[in-house]
Write a protein that holds these residues in place. Sequence first.
Motif, PDB file in Angstrom:
ATOM      1  N   ASP A   4       1.606  15.092  12.056  1.00 61.05           N
ATOM      2  CA  ASP A   4       1.041  14.288  13.143  1.00 61.05           C
ATOM      3  C   ASP A   4       2.015  13.201  13.596  1.00 61.05           C
ATOM      4  O   ASP A   4       2.195  12.965  14.793  1.00 61.05           O
ATOM      5  CB  ASP A   4      -0.278  13.642  12.714  1.00 61.05           C
ATOM      6  N   GLN A   6      -0.096  17.105   6.576  1.00 62.07           N
ATOM      7  CA  GLN A   6      -0.755  16.978   7.869  1.00 62.07           C
ATOM      8  C   GLN A   6      -0.409  15.649   8.542  1.00 62.07           C
ATOM      9  O   GLN A   6      -0.128  15.586   9.733  1.00 62.07           O
ATOM     10  CB  GLN A   6      -2.283  17.106   7.720  1.00 62.07           C
ATOM     11  N   LYS A   7      -0.392  14.573   7.770  1.00 65.00           N
ATOM     12  CA  LYS A   7      -0.082  13.248   8.314  1.00 65.00           C
ATOM     13  C   LYS A   7       1.375  13.209   8.805  1.00 65.00           C
ATOM     14  O   LYS A   7       1.669  12.671   9.880  1.00 65.00           O
ATOM     15  CB  LYS A   7      -0.313  12.175   7.242  1.00 65.00           C
ATOM     16  N   ARG A  53       0.855  -1.183   0.000  1.00 63.47           N
ATOM     17  CA  ARG A  53       0.000   0.000   0.000  1.00 63.47           C
ATOM     18  C   ARG A  53       0.886   1.226   0.000  1.00 63.47           C
ATOM     19  O   ARG A  53       1.974   1.227   0.576  1.00 63.47           O
ATOM     20  CB  ARG A  53      -0.871   0.022   1.257  1.00 63.47           C
ATOM     21  N   ARG A  54       0.410   2.268  -0.636  1.00 62.00           N
ATOM     22  CA  ARG A  54       1.159   3.521  -0.649  1.00 62.00           C
ATOM     23  C   ARG A  54       0.976   4.218   0.695  1.00 62.00           C
ATOM     24  O   ARG A  54      -0.101   4.203   1.272  1.00 62.00           O
ATOM     25  CB  ARG A  54       0.679   4.408  -1.783  1.00 62.00           C
ATOM     26  N   LYS A  55       2.034   4.831   1.188  1.00 58.90           N
ATOM     27  CA  LYS A  55       1.969   5.555   2.448  1.00 58.90           C
ATOM     28  C   LYS A  55       1.276   6.893   2.241  1.00 58.90           C
ATOM     29  O   LYS A  55       1.388   7.510   1.184  1.00 58.90           O
ATOM     30  CB  LYS A  55       3.379   5.830   2.975  1.00 58.90           C
ATOM     31  N   ASP A  56       0.598   7.341   3.281  1.00 62.17           N
ATOM     32  CA  ASP A  56      -0.010   8.668   3.261  1.00 62.17           C
ATOM     33  C   ASP A  56       1.098   9.664   3.594  1.00 62.17           C
ATOM     34  O   ASP A  56       1.620   9.688   4.711  1.00 62.17           O
ATOM     35  CB  ASP A  56      -1.138   8.745   4.292  1.00 62.17           C
ATOM     36  N   ILE A  57       1.492  10.464   2.625  1.00 59.95           N
ATOM     37  CA  ILE A  57       2.591  11.407   2.842  1.00 59.95           C
ATOM     38  C   ILE A  57       2.092  12.854   2.810  1.00 59.95           C
ATOM     39  O   ILE A  57       2.856  13.766   2.508  1.00 59.95           O
ATOM     40  CB  ILE A  57       3.720  11.198   1.803  1.00 59.95           C
ATOM     41  N   SER A  58       0.835  13.055   3.132  1.00 58.17           N
ATOM     42  CA  SER A  58       0.308  14.426   3.161  1.00 58.17           C
ATOM     43  C   SER A  58       1.011  15.199   4.275  1.00 58.17           C
ATOM     44  O   SER A  58       1.423  14.623   5.290  1.00 58.17           O
ATOM     45  CB  SER A  58      -1.197  14.410   3.394  1.00 58.17           C
TER      46      SER A  58
END
Length: 96
Positions: A27, A23-24, A16-21
């Motif tokens: 956090d 905001q993330k 799965r691709r990591k959430d690299i936004s």
Amino acid sequence: MTGKPFAVDLGKMRSRRKDISPQKVEDLDQAAEQHGFISRETKGKRGRKPSPRTGQVHAKVLPHISEEIAEEARRRGVTQGVVIEDAWKLYSSKFR
């Protein structure tokens, strides 16, 4: 169970691709700091600032000349390099 006890069913493994936004990432950084982890990113260049006097002259001179240059530098409270720079300015103004 299959006949191979250490076999891995690759069909169940999915990437799965990591959430690299931003905001993330923020956090996660805050959570890491709360648990004692510190950033490994460099905070800037460490050490002394570079000197404008980066050129070096490795002149071999007779011992009495080096003693006179060192003595003049001590008398004026400057480095030997400054004495040589001043001598070069004087030479350049007269012979160039």
